[in-house]
Design a protein around this motif. Sequence first.
Motif, PDB file in Angstrom:
ATOM      1  N   LEU A  64      28.954  40.923  45.023  1.00 43.46           N
ATOM      2  CA  LEU A  64      28.308  42.088  44.058  1.00 43.46           C
ATOM      3  C   LEU A  64      26.997  42.292  44.611  1.00 43.46           C
ATOM      4  CD1 LEU A  64      29.448  40.475  40.535  1.00 43.46           C
ATOM      5  CD2 LEU A  64      30.012  42.750  41.706  1.00 43.46           C
ATOM      6  N   SER A  65      26.090  41.183  45.164  1.00 43.44           N
ATOM      7  CA  SER A  65      24.878  41.454  45.509  1.00 43.44           C
ATOM      8  C   SER A  65      24.885  42.411  46.579  1.00 43.44           C
ATOM      9  CB  SER A  65      24.165  40.103  46.153  1.00 43.44           C
ATOM     10  OG  SER A  65      24.114  39.386  45.155  1.00 43.44           O
ATOM     11  N   TRP A  66      25.705  42.366  47.628  1.00 44.25           N
ATOM     12  CA  TRP A  66      25.816  43.427  48.627  1.00 44.25           C
ATOM     13  C   TRP A  66      25.909  44.754  48.040  1.00 44.25           C
ATOM     14  CZ3 TRP A  66      30.033  46.201  50.547  1.00 44.25           C
ATOM     15  CH2 TRP A  66      29.758  47.023  51.600  1.00 44.25           C
ATOM     16  N   LEU A  67      27.006  44.758  47.147  1.00 46.45           N
ATOM     17  CA  LEU A  67      27.148  46.165  46.735  1.00 46.45           C
ATOM     18  C   LEU A  67      26.074  46.914  45.928  1.00 46.45           C
ATOM     19  CD1 LEU A  67      30.876  45.638  45.220  1.00 46.45           C
ATOM     20  CD2 LEU A  67      30.326  46.947  47.142  1.00 46.45           C
ATOM     21  N   GLU A  68      25.365  46.071  45.200  1.00 45.44           N
ATOM     22  CA  GLU A  68      24.122  46.578  44.643  1.00 45.44           C
ATOM     23  C   GLU A  68      23.128  46.809  45.528  1.00 45.44           C
ATOM     24  OE1 GLU A  68      20.763  44.748  41.369  1.00 45.44           O
ATOM     25  OE2 GLU A  68      21.602  43.478  43.024  1.00 45.44           O
ATOM     26  N   SER A  69      23.051  46.233  46.462  1.00 42.98           N
ATOM     27  CA  SER A  69      21.736  46.467  47.564  1.00 42.98           C
ATOM     28  C   SER A  69      22.029  47.606  48.371  1.00 42.98           C
ATOM     29  CB  SER A  69      21.945  45.357  48.743  1.00 42.98           C
ATOM     30  OG  SER A  69      23.068  45.231  49.396  1.00 42.98           O
ATOM     31  N   VAL A  70      23.413  48.220  48.686  1.00 45.77           N
ATOM     32  CA  VAL A  70      24.063  49.315  49.231  1.00 45.77           C
ATOM     33  C   VAL A  70      23.719  50.683  48.335  1.00 45.77           C
ATOM     34  CG1 VAL A  70      24.851  48.175  51.100  1.00 45.77           C
ATOM     35  CG2 VAL A  70      26.189  49.043  49.239  1.00 45.77           C
ATOM     36  N   GLY A  71      23.437  50.582  47.157  1.00 48.35           N
ATOM     37  CA  GLY A  71      23.356  51.800  46.354  1.00 48.35           C
ATOM     38  C   GLY A  71      24.698  51.884  45.366  1.00 48.35           C
ATOM     39  N   VAL A  72      25.708  51.181  45.556  1.00 45.60           N
ATOM     40  CA  VAL A  72      26.670  51.176  44.420  1.00 45.60           C
ATOM     41  C   VAL A  72      26.406  51.232  42.936  1.00 45.60           C
ATOM     42  CG1 VAL A  72      28.892  50.297  43.976  1.00 45.60           C
ATOM     43  CG2 VAL A  72      28.253  50.335  46.235  1.00 45.60           C
ATOM     44  N   GLU A  73      26.724  52.031  42.272  1.00 45.80           N
ATOM     45  CA  GLU A  73      26.087  52.305  40.835  1.00 45.80           C
ATOM     46  C   GLU A  73      27.391  51.704  39.750  1.00 45.80           C
ATOM     47  OE1 GLU A  73      24.070  55.797  39.998  1.00 45.80           O
ATOM     48  OE2 GLU A  73      24.446  56.267  42.089  1.00 45.80           O
ATOM     49  N   GLU A  74      28.645  51.876  40.122  1.00 42.59           N
ATOM     50  CA  GLU A  74      29.757  51.243  39.274  1.00 42.59           C
ATOM     51  C   GLU A  74      30.664  50.297  40.126  1.00 42.59           C
ATOM     52  OE1 GLU A  74      29.847  55.254  36.518  1.00 42.59           O
ATOM     53  OE2 GLU A  74      31.725  54.686  37.532  1.00 42.59           O
ATOM     54  N   VAL A  75      31.008  49.277  39.815  1.00 46.24           N
ATOM     55  CA  VAL A  75      31.880  48.548  40.229  1.00 46.24           C
ATOM     56  C   VAL A  75      33.013  48.090  39.405  1.00 46.24           C
ATOM     57  CG1 VAL A  75      32.263  46.003  41.440  1.00 46.24           C
ATOM     58  CG2 VAL A  75      30.049  47.350  41.589  1.00 46.24           C
ATOM     59  N   PHE A  76      34.360  48.130  39.744  1.00 47.03           N
ATOM     60  CA  PHE A  76      35.358  47.697  38.699  1.00 47.03           C
ATOM     61  C   PHE A  76      36.133  46.373  39.684  1.00 47.03           C
ATOM     62  CE2 PHE A  76      34.666  52.267  38.103  1.00 47.03           C
ATOM     63  CZ  PHE A  76      35.091  52.262  36.675  1.00 47.03           C
ATOM     64  N   VAL A  77      35.974  45.268  39.051  1.00 45.64           N
ATOM     65  CA  VAL A  77      36.495  44.136  39.382  1.00 45.64           C
ATOM     66  C   VAL A  77      37.775  44.078  38.907  1.00 45.64           C
ATOM     67  CG1 VAL A  77      36.044  41.699  39.531  1.00 45.64           C
ATOM     68  CG2 VAL A  77      34.016  43.204  39.541  1.00 45.64           C
ATOM     69  N   PHE A  78      38.807  44.022  39.939  1.00 45.80           N
ATOM     70  CA  PHE A  78      40.319  43.724  39.547  1.00 45.80           C
ATOM     71  C   PHE A  78      40.553  42.301  39.477  1.00 45.80           C
ATOM     72  CE2 PHE A  78      44.792  43.688  39.947  1.00 45.80           C
ATOM     73  CZ  PHE A  78      45.198  45.001  39.201  1.00 45.80           C
ATOM     74  N   CYS A  79      41.193  41.851  38.562  1.00 51.87           N
ATOM     75  CA  CYS A  79      41.483  40.642  38.605  1.00 51.87           C
ATOM     76  C   CYS A  79      42.978  40.205  37.792  1.00 51.87           C
ATOM     77  CB  CYS A  79      40.454  39.379  37.731  1.00 51.87           C
ATOM     78  SG  CYS A  79      39.610  40.052  36.328  1.00 51.87           S
ATOM     79  N   CYS A  80      43.813  39.302  38.575  1.00 53.08           N
ATOM     80  CA  CYS A  80      44.993  38.973  38.135  1.00 53.08           C
ATOM     81  C   CYS A  80      44.903  37.312  37.459  1.00 53.08           C
ATOM     82  CB  CYS A  80      46.039  39.091  39.068  1.00 53.08           C
ATOM     83  SG  CYS A  80      46.124  40.887  39.536  1.00 53.08           S
ATOM     84  N   ALA A  81      44.988  36.538  38.687  1.00 51.47           N
ATOM     85  CA  ALA A  81      45.002  35.124  38.714  1.00 51.47           C
ATOM     86  C   ALA A  81      43.664  34.667  37.885  1.00 51.47           C
ATOM     87  CB  ALA A  81      45.134  34.388  40.065  1.00 51.47           C
ATOM     88  N   HIS A  82      43.886  33.883  36.817  1.00 54.61           N
ATOM     89  CA  HIS A  82      42.831  33.406  36.139  1.00 54.61           C
ATOM     90  C   HIS A  82      41.985  34.304  35.616  1.00 54.61           C
ATOM     91  CE1 HIS A  82      44.553  29.622  37.314  1.00 54.61           C
ATOM     92  NE2 HIS A  82      44.316  29.739  38.928  1.00 54.61           N
ATOM     93  N   ALA A  83      42.277  35.442  35.309  1.00 52.10           N
ATOM     94  CA  ALA A  83      41.584  36.596  35.046  1.00 52.10           C
ATOM     95  C   ALA A  83      40.495  36.405  33.854  1.00 52.10           C
ATOM     96  CB  ALA A  83      42.321  37.933  34.558  1.00 52.10           C
ATOM     97  N   LYS A  84      40.832  35.573  33.046  1.00 53.51           N
ATOM     98  CA  LYS A  84      39.931  35.364  31.798  1.00 53.51           C
ATOM     99  C   LYS A  84      38.792  34.465  32.333  1.00 53.51           C
ATOM    100  CE  LYS A  84      39.763  35.863  27.351  1.00 53.51           C
ATOM    101  NZ  LYS A  84      39.867  37.231  27.070  1.00 53.51           N
TER     102      LYS A  84
END
Length: 758
Positions: A64-84
Amino acid sequence: MGAQKKSASTVAARTSDDPEELARVPLQAVLLADSFTTKFRPITLERPKVLLPLANVPMIEYALSWLESVGVEEVFVFCCAHAKQVTNYLQSSPWFSQPNFSVATIESHNSVSAGDALRLIYERNVIHGDFILISGDTLSNMSLTRALQEHRERKKKDSNAVMTMVIKRSKLSPVTQQSRLGTDELFMAIDPDTKQLLFYEENTYHLKGTLSLDKTLLIDNPSITLHNDMQDCFIDICSPEVLSLFTDNFDYQHLRRHFVKGLLVDDIMGYKIYTHEIHSSYAARVDNYRSYDTISKDIIQRWTYPLVPDVLLLGSSATKLEREGIYRAYEIVQSRSAQIGPLTVIGNNTRIGNNTTIANSVIGKGCSIGSNVLIEGSYIWDNVTVEDGCQLRHSIVCDGVVMKSGSVLSPGVVLSFKVVVGQNVTVPTYSKVSLLLQPTKQDSDEELEYADNNSDVEASSIAGTHNNLNGELTSDLSEMQGSATEELGSGGVGYIWSICEGASEEEWRHSIAPVPAEKLVELSQTMDDDLDFSNQDGNAPASSGELKPGGVSDSDDEDGDANNDSAYFEKEVVFQYSIAYKDVFPIFLNNTANFSLQVEATFLRAVHENVKVDHVILEVNSLKLSYNMEFAACAGAIFYSMLKLVLGTPYNSSAELYNAVINVINTWQRLLKSYLSGKDEEIEIILKFEEMCSESAKELSPLFTKILCLLYDKDMISEDAILDWESEKKYAEESDRVFVKQAEKFLQWLREASEEED
């Protein structure tokens, strides 16, 4: 939060005056919080991999830190195992309140692969333009500016350019690279001019030194660069079409083995994948325990800056950097006699006793380390108790573990959450210990990490003590002590998992323990033995070599000098032209295979140009002398070429296919008979035919017996050769006796005829 953020205006793809660019959508990213593997078991049965600490920081923080640093504005985190667990962690973190950087989660309990995940994202219709695809266990500090610009410029010129894959050149030898990250060898073919990816193959070492390229790959491309010194960074820039391709192809499950390789061989739709090579930047993926160890050391040595502990660990967990790469939290209690060695991280509220030595290790927060303890090359997570006199070498110890006095962890040991090791107990090398029983059914690496759990109960706190693990841990520790195994001693709690059948090699390859010296020697010798050949000039291409019409060129090394560590690949693959047939053929690592290809080229040219049989015999004899081959090799290569010619003839039924075989044998039987000088050569023909029916020419399998009879009737194969072939197969495995059984009636007839003749 996290690394220093670059202004969005620095992203080149957004500075265009193009009206379409001015009306752009925010730069988006899809982060897969599941690795869809089981390599981190038993740990990931209780906590998702992206929340495992890497130098005391959860893996997902780096991504997430890298995505923020390169100018990404929206991140969709896809989770299955232990999603909660993942959702609760993100909701309680500062990421949900970051300006100009939104993080949303997409949960699924039915997805069992990356392909399923991307299909669900497509159904949600949340991606509206080019997006970054990254796994939550990937770490990088690269700039995306140039890669994004190249991707978008290509897309404008060619709508089929749907993906750009980030790669990095390794200056290590393939053996060293594999032993450093615990990964399989990767072989790539890239167009040096356009950077288009043409070929992608993992695990080439396990192919025992054999690698084949489709001849059309070289025919269709004027030059290609061959690499086995590239590292896949698992960072992809994708066009929206990638999502629809997964939706249209439900057999696409794995991102590389299915999607990438599927697009490379699909010549109908014409979709293309390109590469972007990074040089000075860092990018790597935590794929197994060994890469976990390697990347942790890279972080501590600051190759990943600004993604380093003293930048990412903020607030009450603030850490200061000292000499020799020591990161020490401000609130620790350390005895004066304790020695903290280089490249070590000590977490907050940790206590270290007298005469304890810690080096090349990471210690989490809230740990209690007793006196006279030795910790070397190990990873101790949060709230761990290590009593006096313990020794830990190259091990991973999860939250809440208790090691009683005098206990020892041998290299490669993994202790999962809340395990208790009894007093003076030595845990054997490569052991994995958990409060959970080992699953009776071992999942494939494509299945979910929670596949053996009946519920997905979240941990109470990622930073806390995990009072709730999952449905199988509802009993308290006092009840578990009664079922403790003898290996963990008196008072020990947990089960030592047995090494699965066939997984012994994976244990040392994927372990954080140093690779045994004998294994490195064995690996190097095996590769040298399998790949010991050179080209006709006595030289071979380096680990990155460009192939052009007219010969093999030297590699274009990044530093201008050939890397001596690339000696392994220098024996791996050589290409040459068959001028007569105007084709390119790979040498399959030995003279026999290359000789067969040359005979095939000669035979096909003779067919197309109506060359007389006598002239073909002269050419084959010339090749025989040149390669120092026996008559059996000549007969096998010619017979193989004849059947390949048959398969290239159009047919609509088995009868038509058999007629084509008859025609080819009638036409070229004199050529084949010229090399059938005895029974050995005749048996070679049968073995070659059997091999083709099993592998490359399965269409001929139903006709095996009929063609065998035909060869017998034409006096090309004798009765003795056929019966000797049957005799050789007598004690073979059932899988090797398929065609013997198919030809049983014919064999019985031969035996009876032989007896009558006697």
